[in-house]
Structure formats: C-alpha cells, structure tokens
Design a protein around this motif. Structure first.
Motif, PDB file in Angstrom:
ATOM      1  N   SER A 124       0.418  -1.146   0.104  1.00 31.44           N
ATOM      2  CA  SER A 124      -0.027  -0.073   0.114  1.00 31.44           C
ATOM      3  C   SER A 124       0.740   1.710  -0.111  1.00 31.44           C
ATOM      4  O   SER A 124       2.932   0.865   0.078  1.00 31.44           O
ATOM      5  N   THR A 125       0.571   2.417  -0.831  1.00 32.61           N
ATOM      6  CA  THR A 125       0.533   3.456  -0.374  1.00 32.61           C
ATOM      7  C   THR A 125      -0.523   4.921   0.416  1.00 32.61           C
ATOM      8  O   THR A 125      -0.471   4.060   0.170  1.00 32.61           O
ATOM      9  N   GLU A 126       1.030   5.776   0.439  1.00 29.74           N
ATOM     10  CA  GLU A 126      -0.062   6.710   0.800  1.00 29.74           C
ATOM     11  C   GLU A 126      -1.333   7.485   0.313  1.00 29.74           C
ATOM     12  O   GLU A 126      -1.085   7.433  -0.722  1.00 29.74           O
ATOM     13  N   GLY A 127      -2.462   6.802   1.209  1.00 25.68           N
ATOM     14  CA  GLY A 127      -3.758   7.267   0.180  1.00 25.68           C
ATOM     15  C   GLY A 127      -4.445   6.540  -0.917  1.00 25.68           C
ATOM     16  O   GLY A 127      -5.515   6.828  -1.459  1.00 25.68           O
ATOM     17  N   SER A 128      -3.702   5.265  -1.144  1.00 23.80           N
ATOM     18  CA  SER A 128      -3.944   4.319  -1.949  1.00 23.80           C
ATOM     19  C   SER A 128      -5.519   3.114  -1.903  1.00 23.80           C
ATOM     20  O   SER A 128      -5.491   2.557  -1.807  1.00 23.80           O
ATOM     21  N   ALA A 129      -6.019   3.365  -0.034  1.00 23.91           N
ATOM     22  CA  ALA A 129      -7.073   2.846   0.140  1.00 23.91           C
ATOM     23  C   ALA A 129      -8.698   2.789  -0.852  1.00 23.91           C
ATOM     24  O   ALA A 129      -7.950   4.871  -0.438  1.00 23.91           O
ATOM     25  N   GLY A 130      -9.011   1.895  -0.880  1.00 28.48           N
ATOM     26  CA  GLY A 130     -10.276   1.947  -1.821  1.00 28.48           C
ATOM     27  C   GLY A 130      -9.676   2.153  -3.622  1.00 28.48           C
ATOM     28  O   GLY A 130     -10.865   2.867  -4.447  1.00 28.48           O
ATOM     29  N   SER A 131      -8.324   2.536  -3.813  1.00 32.91           N
ATOM     30  CA  SER A 131      -7.719   2.663  -5.381  1.00 32.91           C
ATOM     31  C   SER A 131      -7.819   1.644  -6.182  1.00 32.91           C
ATOM     32  O   SER A 131      -7.444   1.469  -6.986  1.00 32.91           O
ATOM     33  N   VAL A 132      -7.324   0.658  -5.270  1.00 35.53           N
ATOM     34  CA  VAL A 132      -7.293  -1.035  -6.477  1.00 35.53           C
ATOM     35  C   VAL A 132      -7.924  -2.055  -6.728  1.00 35.53           C
ATOM     36  O   VAL A 132      -9.226  -1.962  -5.683  1.00 35.53           O
ATOM     37  N   ALA A 133      -8.370  -2.019  -7.904  1.00 32.62           N
ATOM     38  CA  ALA A 133      -9.734  -3.111  -7.813  1.00 32.62           C
ATOM     39  C   ALA A 133      -9.736  -3.629  -9.211  1.00 32.62           C
ATOM     40  O   ALA A 133      -9.993  -3.546 -10.199  1.00 32.62           O
ATOM     41  N   THR A 134      -8.621  -4.804  -9.405  1.00 32.84           N
ATOM     42  CA  THR A 134      -8.188  -6.025  -9.744  1.00 32.84           C
ATOM     43  C   THR A 134      -8.536  -7.163  -9.793  1.00 32.84           C
ATOM     44  O   THR A 134      -9.137  -7.638  -8.809  1.00 32.84           O
ATOM     45  N   VAL A 135      -8.767  -8.021 -11.179  1.00 36.20           N
ATOM     46  CA  VAL A 135      -9.180  -9.739 -10.803  1.00 36.20           C
ATOM     47  C   VAL A 135      -7.846 -10.203 -11.684  1.00 36.20           C
ATOM     48  O   VAL A 135      -7.400  -9.812 -12.311  1.00 36.20           O
ATOM     49  N   ALA A 136      -6.853 -10.710 -11.335  1.00 38.72           N
ATOM     50  CA  ALA A 136      -6.075 -11.566 -11.770  1.00 38.72           C
ATOM     51  C   ALA A 136      -5.924 -12.697 -12.103  1.00 38.72           C
ATOM     52  O   ALA A 136      -6.698 -13.789 -10.796  1.00 38.72           O
ATOM     53  N   ILE A 137      -5.953 -13.631 -12.795  1.00 38.84           N
ATOM     54  CA  ILE A 137      -5.770 -15.472 -13.341  1.00 38.84           C
ATOM     55  C   ILE A 137      -4.554 -15.786 -13.408  1.00 38.84           C
ATOM     56  O   ILE A 137      -3.777 -15.094 -14.325  1.00 38.84           O
ATOM     57  N   PHE A 138      -3.983 -16.240 -12.923  1.00 37.54           N
ATOM     58  CA  PHE A 138      -2.795 -17.283 -13.052  1.00 37.54           C
ATOM     59  C   PHE A 138      -3.189 -18.818 -13.254  1.00 37.54           C
ATOM     60  O   PHE A 138      -4.492 -19.537 -13.081  1.00 37.54           O
ATOM     61  N   ASN A 139      -2.270 -19.208 -14.062  1.00 41.37           N
ATOM     62  CA  ASN A 139      -2.084 -20.527 -14.418  1.00 41.37           C
ATOM     63  C   ASN A 139      -2.194 -21.008 -13.331  1.00 41.37           C
ATOM     64  O   ASN A 139      -1.926 -21.485 -12.134  1.00 41.37           O
ATOM     65  N   LEU A 140      -3.654 -22.691 -13.250  1.00 42.91           N
ATOM     66  CA  LEU A 140      -3.301 -23.183 -11.579  1.00 42.91           C
ATOM     67  C   LEU A 140      -2.365 -23.850 -11.471  1.00 42.91           C
ATOM     68  O   LEU A 140      -2.300 -24.371 -10.064  1.00 42.91           O
ATOM     69  N   ASP A 141      -1.976 -24.321 -12.743  1.00 41.23           N
ATOM     70  CA  ASP A 141      -0.579 -25.220 -11.946  1.00 41.23           C
ATOM     71  C   ASP A 141       0.712 -25.103 -11.905  1.00 41.23           C
ATOM     72  O   ASP A 141       1.444 -25.816 -10.966  1.00 41.23           O
ATOM     73  N   THR A 142       1.269 -24.413 -12.499  1.00 38.43           N
ATOM     74  CA  THR A 142       2.115 -23.672 -12.511  1.00 38.43           C
ATOM     75  C   THR A 142       2.247 -21.999 -11.828  1.00 38.43           C
ATOM     76  O   THR A 142       2.982 -21.500 -10.887  1.00 38.43           O
ATOM     77  N   GLY A 143       1.332 -21.192 -11.486  1.00 42.75           N
ATOM     78  CA  GLY A 143       1.470 -20.376 -10.780  1.00 42.75           C
ATOM     79  C   GLY A 143       1.538 -18.776 -11.945  1.00 42.75           C
ATOM     80  O   GLY A 143       2.172 -17.644 -11.852  1.00 42.75           O
ATOM     81  N   VAL A 144       2.255 -19.183 -12.963  1.00 41.86           N
ATOM     82  CA  VAL A 144       2.246 -18.309 -14.082  1.00 41.86           C
ATOM     83  C   VAL A 144       0.919 -17.246 -14.403  1.00 41.86           C
ATOM     84  O   VAL A 144      -0.444 -17.486 -14.581  1.00 41.86           O
ATOM     85  N   LEU A 145       0.939 -15.688 -14.245  1.00 37.77           N
ATOM     86  CA  LEU A 145      -0.093 -15.031 -14.445  1.00 37.77           C
ATOM     87  C   LEU A 145      -0.480 -15.391 -16.220  1.00 37.77           C
ATOM     88  O   LEU A 145       0.732 -15.119 -17.164  1.00 37.77           O
ATOM     89  N   ILE A 146      -1.381 -15.237 -16.817  1.00 35.37           N
ATOM     90  CA  ILE A 146      -2.427 -15.065 -17.356  1.00 35.37           C
ATOM     91  C   ILE A 146      -2.848 -13.914 -17.814  1.00 35.37           C
ATOM     92  O   ILE A 146      -2.559 -13.439 -19.170  1.00 35.37           O
ATOM     93  N   LYS A 147      -3.526 -12.852 -16.490  1.00 36.42           N
ATOM     94  CA  LYS A 147      -4.124 -11.758 -17.707  1.00 36.42           C
ATOM     95  C   LYS A 147      -4.871 -11.077 -15.820  1.00 36.42           C
ATOM     96  O   LYS A 147      -4.743 -12.125 -15.138  1.00 36.42           O
ATOM     97  N   GLU A 148      -4.248  -9.609 -16.382  1.00 39.16           N
ATOM     98  CA  GLU A 148      -5.264  -9.111 -14.824  1.00 39.16           C
ATOM     99  C   GLU A 148      -5.952  -8.164 -15.814  1.00 39.16           C
ATOM    100  O   GLU A 148      -5.859  -7.132 -16.690  1.00 39.16           O
ATOM    101  N   ILE A 149      -7.422  -8.035 -15.155  1.00 40.40           N
ATOM    102  CA  ILE A 149      -8.730  -7.644 -15.401  1.00 40.40           C
ATOM    103  C   ILE A 149      -9.210  -6.521 -14.080  1.00 40.40           C
ATOM    104  O   ILE A 149      -9.038  -6.432 -12.796  1.00 40.40           O
ATOM    105  N   ASP A 150      -9.008  -4.849 -14.682  1.00 41.22           N
ATOM    106  CA  ASP A 150      -9.063  -3.731 -13.875  1.00 41.22           C
ATOM    107  C   ASP A 150      -9.769  -3.663 -14.591  1.00 41.22           C
ATOM    108  O   ASP A 150     -11.394  -3.585 -14.752  1.00 41.22           O
ATOM    109  N   LEU A 151     -10.830  -3.260 -12.622  1.00 44.98           N
ATOM    110  CA  LEU A 151     -12.782  -3.197 -12.570  1.00 44.98           C
ATOM    111  C   LEU A 151     -12.558  -1.706 -12.065  1.00 44.98           C
ATOM    112  O   LEU A 151     -14.036  -1.130 -12.214  1.00 44.98           O
TER     113      LEU A 151
END
Length: 339
Positions: A124-151
């Motif tokens: 977290s950074t100064e004043g960052s509370a409430g400013s982040v809303a993303t969904v991360a998709i990882f490969n279930l086998d490896t944990g490799v990041l597939i996609k991040e969707i900003d809402l």
C-alpha cells in the motif's frame, strides 16, 4: 490312441494354457489400473501456518493438484499448502496488493484472485486505500500470470474493494465489491461489465457491504452482505429479481461456501462471534434453517471456507482484526476442518 489324437490334445492343452495365462494377465492389468488411479489424499484436521505477517483472507482447495491455495493480505502473495502441510509461495504480480477472494477453477485450469487495497498491505502507498480493483488470472498448475482485469473504471467516483469470486457453469466470473453496491461480470474473453448495481447492496458508511458469493448449480448466485447480516439470492436469468433468504441468524457474514450437499456454509468473522454456520434449504433458498455451527474464535477472525476433495469444509483464520489495528507481528494462523 492315434498320433493324430495325441497331437490334437497337445494343441488343445497349449491353447488352454495360453488362454489361462492371458486371463491372469488381464486381471492383473485391470487391478494395476485400479491401483494406479489417484486417491484423494488424507487431510489433517488442522494446519498451522507459522510465518510472521501472512494474515490470510481468501482460501480455496485445488482438487486437481490436491492443495489448499490462500492469499496474504499483508504480503500480496498467493501461497499453496499441501495435504502434508508443506507451504510454498505460489503466485504473485506487481499489481497484487491485497488478495481477497480466491477461486480455483479446475475445469479451465485457472486460479482467479480478487485484488483490493485497504491501506494495510506492505504494498500500500499513501492514500491508496479503495483505489485498487483488479482480478488476476493465474495458471492453476504453475502460478504463471495469464491476465489482469481492471474494474476500477466502473466506480470512478467511489471507493472500491473487490472481495469474493464465483464462477458459473459457463466459466463466467462474478465479483463482489464491499465498498460499492456492485457485482461485476467477466466473460470467457475476459471482457468486464457490471452484472448488477442495486441499492440493496449499498454499504453503510464506513462498513463492508457485499462480501462472500457462490454460484448455485440451479442457476443463481447467493451473496452475503456483511453490514446488514443478510444472504441474497440473485437469479442469473433475471438479476434484478433479488430476494433475501429468510431464517438465517448471524452477525457480520464474510465468506460463504456450498458443501458437498449444497448446504451453505456461512463464516461469521471477528466483527461478530467468529463462527461458522451450516444452513440447509428445502425450498430452493427462499428460506433456510441452521444445521450446525462451530466456534472458531473472535480473535482468530475467520474469513472464508473451502470445500476440499475429501468432502470436508475447511475454514481459515486471518487475524484481520490485529492487522486492521496496526499489529503486523502475528505469526500463527490456522486452517481447520469444521464439524
């Protein structure tokens, strides 16, 4: 006896021996096949996580790889825990600040993580509370990041706290927001939209609104609202036709989970008494009745539950109350089976 008769008898005997040997081999192979099928591992009744500053909030069980997966609200990292209790750092990203809801989608081989910022993470950074809303998709086998969707663009004038995740039979993702009266929808192409925006979901000032969410195989969502201690039923075919499930009593519901009999497990966090409740319904979740409850502990601050491959439900204790109070030194956290 003629030589020809003797030869025929010898041939018949050889054929009999060959057929018998083949039958024995077939039986042995079939038994080997049965023995080679993987059995569900034996899970312990309780697991203890010994690491300073983890504060785990979301949990699910990966029945494909046979392990628990949980997130650290303070460290912004996803961990795995094997049936033997072995813990590994599994997945993260530079944008993963405070992982909340976690969903293991074994059918599509993906790990889905809701990400927020309450101002209490080491990222977290100064004043960052409430400013982040993303969904991360990882490969279930490896944990490799597939996609991040900003809402966050769906709530430009308000705070956001993505909280929990449900996935329907078509792979569509639904995400609750605790600071805004919204349930988001992410389709199979990872295109995001607002599934439902309703005044019933508006949180009280300074409180958490929508929290846990599950998809029921009969075609609707069940969602918990923490501040008003309610469970709502939301039909996918007609989302505005929201009804409250009657007959349920608890305070501060957090995560919810369906067990193997489609009973609803409701986790009451440390703002309440710190219990898990099991409810059943005989009228398609118009109403429900209490089957059992387990005391986890107010200070333990249980948050979410996971249905494991052995058919049991496990609850994670986050000690979130300590972290919200500024204590970053807690080093013992528990995952335990409920009765």
């Amino acid at each position: 006896m003629s030589i020809r008769t003797i030869n025929l008898n010898i041939i018949k005997m050889k054929n009999y021996i060959l057929l018998s040997a083949f039958s024995i081999l077939s039986i042995a192979c079939n038994n080997d096949d049965k023995d080679s099928k993987p059995a569900h591992p034996t899970l312990q009744e309780k697991y203890t996580i010994n690491e300073i500053g983890v504060y785990p909030e979301g949990i699910d069980y990966d029945s494909k790889n046979e392990k628990f997966v949980y997130g650290s609200m303070y460290k912004g990292t996803i961990y795995s825990l094997s049936p033997k209790g072995e813990i590994k750092s599994f997945a993260t990203s530079s944008k993963l600040v405070l992982p909340t809801g976690i969903f293991t989608d074994e059918v599509r081989n993906r790990l889905i993580v809701a990400n927020a910022d309450l101002g209490i993470s080491q990222k977290s950074t100064e004043g960052s509370a409430g400013s982040v809303a993303t969904v991360a998709i990882f490969n279930l086998d490896t944990g490799v990041l597939i996609k991040e969707i900003d809402l966050k663009n769906f709530t430009p004038g308000a705070g956001s706290c993505l909280n929990d995740i449900a996935v329907d039979s078509n792979g569509i993702i639904y995400v609750t927001d605790s600071f805004s009266p919204v349930i988001y929808k992410i389709d199979s192409n990872y295109t995001a939209s607002v599934f439902l925006n309703n005044a019933l979901f508006q949180p009280a000032a300074g409180a958490f609104g929508l929290n846990g969410i599950v998809f029921h195989p009969d075609g609707y969502l069940l969602a918990a609202k923490s501040d008003s201690a309610k469970i709502f039923k939301i039909p996918l075919s007609n989302p505005q036709n929201i009804t409250e499930v009657s007959g349920m009593q608890f305070t501060s519901p957090d995560g919810i989970e369906l067990d193997r009999n489609n009973n609803l497990i409701v986790i009451e966090n440390g703002l309440g008494l710190g219990k898990s409740y099991t409810f059943k319904s005989t009228d398609n979740w118009t109403s429900a009745s209490n089957v059992s409850e387990t005391n986890i502990g107010k200070d333990e601050f249980p948050t979410t539950a996971a249905l494991a491959s052995d058919g049991n439900v496990y609850v994670i204790s986050s000690k979130l109350g300590k972290l919200l109070g500024g204590d970053k030194s807690q080093s013992t956290f528990v995952i335990q089976k409920i009765k």
